[in-house]
Design a protein around this motif. Structure first.
Motif, PDB file in Angstrom:
ATOM      1  N   ASN A 154      17.797  45.117  21.518  1.00 63.82           N
ATOM      2  CA  ASN A 154      18.048  45.854  20.188  1.00 63.82           C
ATOM      3  C   ASN A 154      17.747  47.449  20.227  1.00 63.82           C
ATOM      4  O   ASN A 154      16.793  47.790  19.815  1.00 63.82           O
ATOM      5  N   ALA A 195      11.615  49.356  28.398  1.00 62.50           N
ATOM      6  CA  ALA A 195      12.099  48.073  29.393  1.00 62.50           C
ATOM      7  C   ALA A 195      13.220  48.313  30.280  1.00 62.50           C
ATOM      8  O   ALA A 195      14.361  49.103  30.114  1.00 62.50           O
ATOM      9  N   SER A 209      22.147  45.630  11.186  1.00 58.97           N
ATOM     10  CA  SER A 209      21.224  45.201  12.208  1.00 58.97           C
ATOM     11  C   SER A 209      20.296  43.865  11.841  1.00 58.97           C
ATOM     12  O   SER A 209      20.215  43.003  12.539  1.00 58.97           O
ATOM     13  N   THR A 251      15.255  53.767  14.765  1.00 55.74           N
ATOM     14  CA  THR A 251      16.014  54.771  13.813  1.00 55.74           C
ATOM     15  C   THR A 251      15.754  55.007  12.629  1.00 55.74           C
ATOM     16  O   THR A 251      15.554  55.902  12.072  1.00 55.74           O
ATOM     17  N   GLU A 273       8.744  48.313  22.927  1.00 56.38           N
ATOM     18  CA  GLU A 273       9.132  49.778  22.209  1.00 56.38           C
ATOM     19  C   GLU A 273       8.737  50.916  22.974  1.00 56.38           C
ATOM     20  O   GLU A 273       7.541  51.235  23.346  1.00 56.38           O
ATOM     21  N   LYS A 322      16.768  60.007   3.411  1.00 60.39           N
ATOM     22  CA  LYS A 322      16.826  59.755   1.988  1.00 60.39           C
ATOM     23  C   LYS A 322      15.534  60.189   1.266  1.00 60.39           C
ATOM     24  O   LYS A 322      15.592  60.506   0.106  1.00 60.39           O
ATOM     25  N   ASP A 378      23.110  48.325  16.508  1.00 63.68           N
ATOM     26  CA  ASP A 378      24.058  49.484  16.822  1.00 63.68           C
ATOM     27  C   ASP A 378      24.157  49.362  18.307  1.00 63.68           C
ATOM     28  O   ASP A 378      25.465  49.669  18.796  1.00 63.68           O
TER      29      ASP A 378
HETATM   30  C1  LIG Z   1      20.434  60.384  10.116  1.00 66.49           C
HETATM   31  C2  LIG Z   1      20.596  59.164  10.071  1.00 66.49           C
HETATM   32  C3  LIG Z   1      20.668  58.463   8.482  1.00 66.49           C
HETATM   33  C4  LIG Z   1      21.085  57.245   8.398  1.00 66.49           C
HETATM   34  N1  LIG Z   1      21.101  56.603   7.112  1.00 66.49           N
HETATM   35  C5  LIG Z   1      21.511  55.454   7.184  1.00 66.49           C
HETATM   36  C6  LIG Z   1      21.390  54.762   5.706  1.00 66.49           C
HETATM   37  O1  LIG Z   1      21.034  55.390   4.971  1.00 66.49           O
HETATM   38  N2  LIG Z   1      21.779  53.317   5.751  1.00 66.49           N
HETATM   39  C7  LIG Z   1      22.001  52.583   6.713  1.00 66.49           C
HETATM   40  O2  LIG Z   1      22.238  51.333   6.714  1.00 66.49           O
HETATM   41  N3  LIG Z   1      22.059  52.988   7.926  1.00 66.49           N
HETATM   42  C8  LIG Z   1      21.681  54.570   8.068  1.00 66.49           C
HETATM   43  N4  LIG Z   1      21.758  54.899   9.463  1.00 66.49           N
HETATM   44  C9  LIG Z   1      21.948  54.001  10.610  1.00 66.49           C
HETATM   45  C10 LIG Z   1      20.575  53.324  10.873  1.00 66.49           C
HETATM   46  O3  LIG Z   1      19.645  54.038  11.116  1.00 66.49           O
HETATM   47  C11 LIG Z   1      20.897  52.449  12.186  1.00 66.49           C
HETATM   48  O4  LIG Z   1      22.057  51.636  11.960  1.00 66.49           O
HETATM   49  C12 LIG Z   1      19.645  51.546  12.421  1.00 66.49           C
HETATM   50  O5  LIG Z   1      18.402  52.117  12.402  1.00 66.49           O
HETATM   51  C13 LIG Z   1      20.117  50.642  13.794  1.00 66.49           C
HETATM   52  O6  LIG Z   1      19.044  49.846  13.886  1.00 66.49           O
HETATM   53  P1  LIG Z   1      18.905  49.208  15.436  1.00 66.49           P
HETATM   54  O7  LIG Z   1      18.049  47.918  14.901  1.00 66.49           O
HETATM   55  O8  LIG Z   1      20.192  48.988  15.735  1.00 66.49           O
HETATM   56  O9  LIG Z   1      18.126  49.900  16.440  1.00 66.49           O
HETATM   57  P2  LIG Z   1      17.126  51.307  16.375  1.00 66.49           P
HETATM   58  O10 LIG Z   1      16.580  51.367  14.992  1.00 66.49           O
HETATM   59  O11 LIG Z   1      17.868  52.612  16.691  1.00 66.49           O
HETATM   60  O12 LIG Z   1      15.940  51.020  17.266  1.00 66.49           O
HETATM   61  C14 LIG Z   1      16.110  50.991  18.715  1.00 66.49           C
HETATM   62  C15 LIG Z   1      14.676  50.919  19.170  1.00 66.49           C
HETATM   63  O13 LIG Z   1      14.819  50.652  20.570  1.00 66.49           O
HETATM   64  C16 LIG Z   1      13.867  51.511  21.402  1.00 66.49           C
HETATM   65  N5  LIG Z   1      14.400  51.235  22.548  1.00 66.49           N
HETATM   66  C17 LIG Z   1      15.600  51.878  23.110  1.00 66.49           C
HETATM   67  N6  LIG Z   1      15.708  51.773  24.637  1.00 66.49           N
HETATM   68  C18 LIG Z   1      14.605  51.146  24.895  1.00 66.49           C
HETATM   69  C19 LIG Z   1      14.167  50.429  26.203  1.00 66.49           C
HETATM   70  N7  LIG Z   1      14.722  50.794  27.082  1.00 66.49           N
HETATM   71  N8  LIG Z   1      12.877  49.803  25.969  1.00 66.49           N
HETATM   72  C20 LIG Z   1      12.136  49.865  24.908  1.00 66.49           C
HETATM   73  N9  LIG Z   1      12.517  50.483  23.747  1.00 66.49           N
HETATM   74  C21 LIG Z   1      14.000  50.927  23.611  1.00 66.49           C
HETATM   75  C22 LIG Z   1      14.150  52.828  20.707  1.00 66.49           C
HETATM   76  O14 LIG Z   1      13.053  53.554  20.917  1.00 66.49           O
HETATM   77  C23 LIG Z   1      14.110  52.370  19.053  1.00 66.49           C
HETATM   78  O15 LIG Z   1      12.826  52.234  18.514  1.00 66.49           O
HETATM   79  C24 LIG Z   1      21.439  56.299   9.639  1.00 66.49           C
HETATM   80  C25 LIG Z   1      21.287  56.834  11.029  1.00 66.49           C
HETATM   81  C26 LIG Z   1      20.961  58.077  11.095  1.00 66.49           C
HETATM   82  C27 LIG Z   1      20.940  58.878  12.358  1.00 66.49           C
END
Ligand SMILES: Cc1cc2nc3c(=O)[nH]c(=O)nc-3n(C[C@H](O)[C@H](O)[C@H](O)COP(=O)(O)OP(=O)(O)OC[C@H]3O[C@@H](n4cnc5c(N)ncnc54)[C@H](O)[C@@H]3O)c2cc1C
Ligand SMILES: NC(=O)c1ccc[n+]([C@@H]2O[C@H](COP(=O)([O-])OP(=O)(O)OC[C@H]3O[C@@H](n4cnc5c(N)ncnc54)[C@H](O)[C@@H]3O)[C@@H](O)[C@H]2O)c1
Length: 461
Positions: free
Chosen positions: A143, A114, A323, A40, A33, A50, A312
């Motif tokens: 991810n 990474a 996710s 996110t 991480e 929220k 995402d």
């Molecule tokens: C303002 C806002 C409100 C939202 N509200 C909602 C909601 O109410 N309900 C809902 O279902 N969804 C909501 N979403 C969407 C939701 O947040 C995302 O769909 C979800 O967090 C996606 O998760 P993920 O597992 O794809 O990756 P993420 O949670 O984005 O995690 C990716 C992680 O990878 C890390 N990373 C990236 N590149 C690297 C690398 N090269 N090396 C190491 N680490 C790395 C990042 O730092 C991050 O911590 C919202 C989004 C936003 C922006």
């Protein structure tokens, strides 16, 4: 080179639970991480928004308390408290994840970025690491999520614009907030700041808010926000932004005519872009599309055998629960020969405006496109007993029902607990419970759910 059975890049909503499950299976697992664990959702998305929306809802109730015969003499919003409360909740959730990762046997957390160095090898780069770590594994799960997309508008790099991440730390309520975009982020945050005291202007490039929803949904959402005082422009494309002493000027073409709007703050909420550039995917065989999202098949396998993309970063749908479900799909396919596919799964979501928009399944537009024979059951919220009793009569319940077998194809609910209520219909859809069965089902009186009887009774008239 440290050898692992699996490496997970990114501690988002797919990667973190997958790491725990792989480690529990005895796999030597690494999770990398670069920022905060939890990704996110916990740090910039669902949790902080929220938490703050809850404060805005209280402010709105107090502002309109006369409607319930409760008379309040003025109030003020303690913004440092609102932001501090949000930070405490985020930290509590983040610390919980950190502890779980730390305490899981077979699991090592590396803080850093990474970068692929070969088809199955990775280096972890980070200021705090002291030394660079080199890792390798046969299985790699990407991810890495997304980050706000900033469109190339003239002058944008010269103004102090806010994003959905940076605005949440403002301890002073923006006086005049101009928002680019008219989808989930723009509307949730727009209403949040409106209720905390900002004047809010929305500029949405498409011809309606929430362009993927049916027009009747979009119109009701627009009306309810305008009634609260939000200024909304659709068919509005910003062409230039600039900074003057105390304000930001946005020049936009609105319904074909150029206009310049002034605000103290600018929030860019025009979508998100994948975090794939830093990964140097050209060192492995993982292909991306023209926007940088990782290409996957319906089992979330990338073009490189043994490498998967979750959440995402694979192009979505961009929701936390999707996710999370991605990790279940991958895990069950690997360990339980489940043969799960992304094609078969349900897609519920909820926009946390007040009232909410709860959604499941097909919209009318999507059903028409598919050529399905369907009928529409619709009930305005002012005909729902619970809504009238509690004073929350904005919105409607709409469900699409198959013309011949009465199965439920989809629903849109704008209402106080629209997200919860749509989950009832989601369960019916999953279990093959028909609209006729829901029409005749016993729900406790006077719940919102009880109104589903009346909703489907409307099809008999
Ligand atoms: C303002 C806002 C409100 C939202 N509200 C909602 C909601 O109410 N309900 C809902 O279902 N969804 C909501 N979403 C969407 C939701 O947040 C995302 O769909 C979800 O967090 C996606 O998760 P993920 O597992 O794809 O990756 P993420 O949670 O984005 O995690 C990716 C992680 O990878 C890390 N990373 C990236 N590149 C690297 C690398 N090269 N090396 C190491 N680490 C790395 C990042 O730092 C991050 O911590 C919202 C989004 C936003 C922006
Ligand atoms: N409650 C929830 O579940 C929730 C809440 C927030 C975000 N999210 C997720 O986060 C993702 C990102 O949300 P989002 O609202 O940032 O993006 P989005 O992709 O949903 O919408 C971006 C909007 O900006 C508009 N736009 C694009 N360029 C523009 C420009 N130059 N000027 C004006 N408008 C422009 C688009 O037409 C679109 O309506 C969504 O896909 C959603 O899945 C979910």
């Amino acid at each position: 080179m440290q050898k692992f059975d699996a490496i997970i890049i990114g501690s988002g909503q797919g990667g973190t639970p997958l790491a725990g499950k792989l480690a529990a299976k005895g796999w030597k697992t690494a999770i990398i991480e670069q920022r905060y664990v939890g990704g996110t959702c916990i740090n910039d998305g669902c949790t902080p928004t929220k938490a703050m929306i809850a404060c805005a809802e209280v402010a709105n109730t107090v502002l309109h308390s006369n409607r319930w015969g409760v008379h309040c003499v003025g109030f003020n919003v303690d913004m440092p408290f609102v932001v501090g409360r949000k930070n405490n909740i985020v930290e509590e959730f983040r610390n919980g994840i950190n502890t779980r990762l730390d305490e899981t046997p077979n699991l090592t957390l590396f803080m850093g970025t990474a970068v692929f160095t070969g088809p199955k090898s990775i280096k972890v780069m980070g200021e705090e690491l002291g030394e660079e770590h080199k890792l390798a594994a046969e299985y790699i799960f990407i991810n890495t999520g997304t980050t706000p997309y900033i469109p190339p508008i003239k002058g944008i790099d010269k103004v102090p614009y806010l994003t959905s991440t940076t605005i949440l730390d403002q301890v002073v309520v923006p006086k005049e907030l101009i928002i680019l975009g008219g989808s989930y982020v723009a509307l949730e945050l727009g209403q949040l700041y409106l209720r905390l005291g900002s004047s809010v202007i929305i500029l949405e490039a498409a011809s309606q808010l929430l362009s993927k929803e049916d027009p009747d949904v979009s119109v009701v959402i627009r009306n309810m926000l305008e009634q609260e005082g939000m200024q909304i422009h659709t068919n509005a494309s910003a062409t230039e932004v600039s900074k003057t002493d105390n304000s930001i000027a946005v020049t936009a073409t609105i319904e074909g005519k150029p206009q310049t709007l002034q605000g103290t703050h600018l929030l860019v909420a025009t979508g998100r872009k994948p975090q794939t550039a830093a990964l140097e995917l050209h060192k492995t065989n993982v292909l991306t599309n023209d926007k940088g999202f990782i290409q996957v098949n319906e089992k979330l396998e990338t073009s490189a055998p043994g490498i998967y993309a979750l959440g995402d970063v694979n192009g979505g749908p961009a929701f936390t629960h999707i996710s999370y479900n991605d990790h279940l799909l991958v895990y069950k396919n690997l360990f339980e020969s489940a043969n799960l596919s992304t094609k078969d799964r349900q897609l519920p979501y909820c926009m946390f405006t007040d009232p909410q928009l709860g959604r499941i399944g097909l919209s009318e537009q999507a059903a028409l496109k598919k050529g399905l024979p369907f009928k529409v059951a619709k009930l305005p919220m002012n005909k729902v007993a619970r809504a009238v009793e509690t004073g929350h009569i904005t919105g409607f319940i709409k469900a699409l029902v198959h013309e011949y077998d009465n199965t439920i194809l989809g629903a849109a609910i704008i209402g106080k607990e629209g997200g919860e209520l749509v989950s009832v219909l989601q369960m019916a859809m999953l279990g093959g419970i028909t609209a006729t069965q829901v029409r005749d089902m016993i729900f406790a009186h006077p719940l919102y759910a009880e109104s589903l009887n009346n909703l489907f009774m409307s099809l008999d008239q």
